[in-house]
Design an enzyme around this catalytic site. Structure first.
Site, short mmCIF file in Angstrom:
data_model
loop_
_atom_site.label_atom_id
_atom_site.label_comp_id
_atom_site.label_asym_id
_atom_site.label_seq_id
_atom_site.Cartn_x
_atom_site.Cartn_y
_atom_site.Cartn_z
N GLU A 174 0.84 -1.20 0.00
CA GLU A 174 0.00 0.00 0.00
C GLU A 174 0.87 1.25 0.00
OE1 GLU A 174 -3.03 -0.04 -0.62
OE2 GLU A 174 -3.78 -2.01 -0.04
N HIS B 131 1.98 1.68 -3.51
CA HIS B 131 0.90 2.27 -4.31
C HIS B 131 0.84 3.78 -4.13
CE1 HIS B 131 -1.40 -1.84 -3.97
NE2 HIS B 131 -0.28 -1.92 -4.66
N TYR C 199 1.62 7.08 -7.16
CA TYR C 199 0.90 8.27 -7.61
C TYR C 199 1.81 9.49 -7.61
CZ TYR C 199 -3.13 5.25 -7.14
OH TYR C 199 -4.01 4.21 -7.28
N GLU D 285 -4.66 -5.04 -5.21
CA GLU D 285 -5.86 -4.83 -4.40
C GLU D 285 -6.82 -6.01 -4.52
OE1 GLU D 285 -5.30 -2.70 -2.46
OE2 GLU D 285 -4.64 -0.78 -3.28
N HIS E 42 -5.49 -8.55 -2.15
CA HIS E 42 -5.71 -8.10 -0.77
C HIS E 42 -7.17 -8.33 -0.35
CE1 HIS E 42 -2.21 -4.96 -1.26
NE2 HIS E 42 -1.81 -6.21 -1.41
#
Length: 319
Positions: free
Chosen positions: A98, A101, A105, A192, A195
């Protein structure tokens, strides 16, 4: 002084094969944003309208906020209730990815955008009421004392709340725009999906240990929470996509993924098929075989650049 006993994790003695299966999937899927050639999207970025550029930055700051929540609070909050030490290890991997991730961005922003525009998008994310509201709803349950409600909230974040944002890069990709950025987003979506599946699986395993009455109570809680999040997500979508004609398509995508989130928890879909009918172009863009030449499962492909060492001889350098 009496010392607490610490047990070393033993991957050669596993009580739940799913832990090793998911660990292997997550580690084999490992990737970093620096390996995706985002700079190839600069020409396409410059063809977007000002409205589309602003929307993209707001979408990605919203996704960054949710990734930050899951990295810092969400996955760590699940660890104390893990059934096995291997589950704790998987959750630590989830927490780390996470963070990757969220970092991704920022890689997009630094490659495509002007700093002042990115700063404005971050300021927007802190002031947007529906975005802050959904983070607060999820965080409230992460900080609660019910381990199963934490898992429900986590599955809804992983499998539902991200998708109002994920829709946009898939839309652009279906039209041949920002295709390398879309490759990066597919890597995130792939993570995701694992997950949400894994945490939902653990939820169902825990459900086997409680009474029928408790199961019914949790199911009612799950559907009520989903409806609360869905109502808020409709407002978020309307505000986010206000200057575009795309809000209705995004809402269908929300229903589609809300049903998937419920399936991860072992429940029946909530929204009828006609409300969850997603534009086929979006589903095609989500496909592992989308036209960006990406090997979705191995993390390799023309858009994910890994250096390869090749032995050479002296004569190879005689040009």
């Amino acid at each position: 002084m009496k010392l607490s006993r610490i047990s070393a994790i033993n991957w050669n003695k596993i009580s739940d094969d799913k832990d090793l299966e998911v660990w292997n999937r997550l580690t084999s899927n490992f990737w970093l944003p620096e390996k995706v050639p985002l700079s190839n999207d600069i020409p396409a970025w410059q063809t977007l309208t000002v409205v589309e550029q602003q929307l993209t930055m707001r979408v990605f700051t919203g996704l960054t906020l949710l990734d930050t929540l899951q990295n810092v609070i969400g996955a760590p909050s699940l660890m104390p209730d893990a059934l096995t030490p291997h589950e704790e290890a998987v959750l630590s991997n989830i927490s780390f990815m996470e963070a990757v991730h969220a970092r991704s961005y920022s890689s997009i922003f630094s490659t495509l955008c002007q700093t002042k525009d990115v700063d404005a998008a971050y300021a927007w994310s802190e002031e947007n009421a529906p975005l802050q509201r959904k983070a607060q709803i999820i965080q409230q349950h992460y900080r609660g004392d019910d381990p199963l409600k934490k898992k429900i909230a986590s599955v809804f974040l992983e499998s539902f709340l991200f998708y109002s944002g994920f829709w946009l890069p898939m839309y652009f990709s279906s039209r041949g725009k920002l295709t390398n950025t879309a490759d990066l987003i597919r890597l995130i979506i792939r993570d995701e999906a694992v997950h949400g599946y894994y945490i939902g699986y653990k939820y169902q395993k825990n459900m086997e240990k409680i009474s029928l009455g408790q199961r019914e109570e949790l199911k009612s809680f799950a559907f009520d929470l989903l409806l609360e999040l869905y109502d808020n997500e409709l407002q978020y979508t309307d505000e986010l996509y206000a200057e575009t004609p795309w809000a209705d398509d995004v809402k269908a995508f929300l229903c589609y993924n809300a049903n998937k989130a419920l399936m991860n928890l072992g429940y029946e879909p909530l929204f009828p098929a006609e409300m969850a009918e997603v534009n086929p172009a979006i589903l095609a863009a989500l496909s592992p075989n989308a036209d960006e030449n990406h090997d979705f499962f191995s993390g390799s492909g023309s858009s994910y650049v890994m250096g390869k060492a090749v032995e050479t001889e002296d004569e190879d350098w005689n040009f």
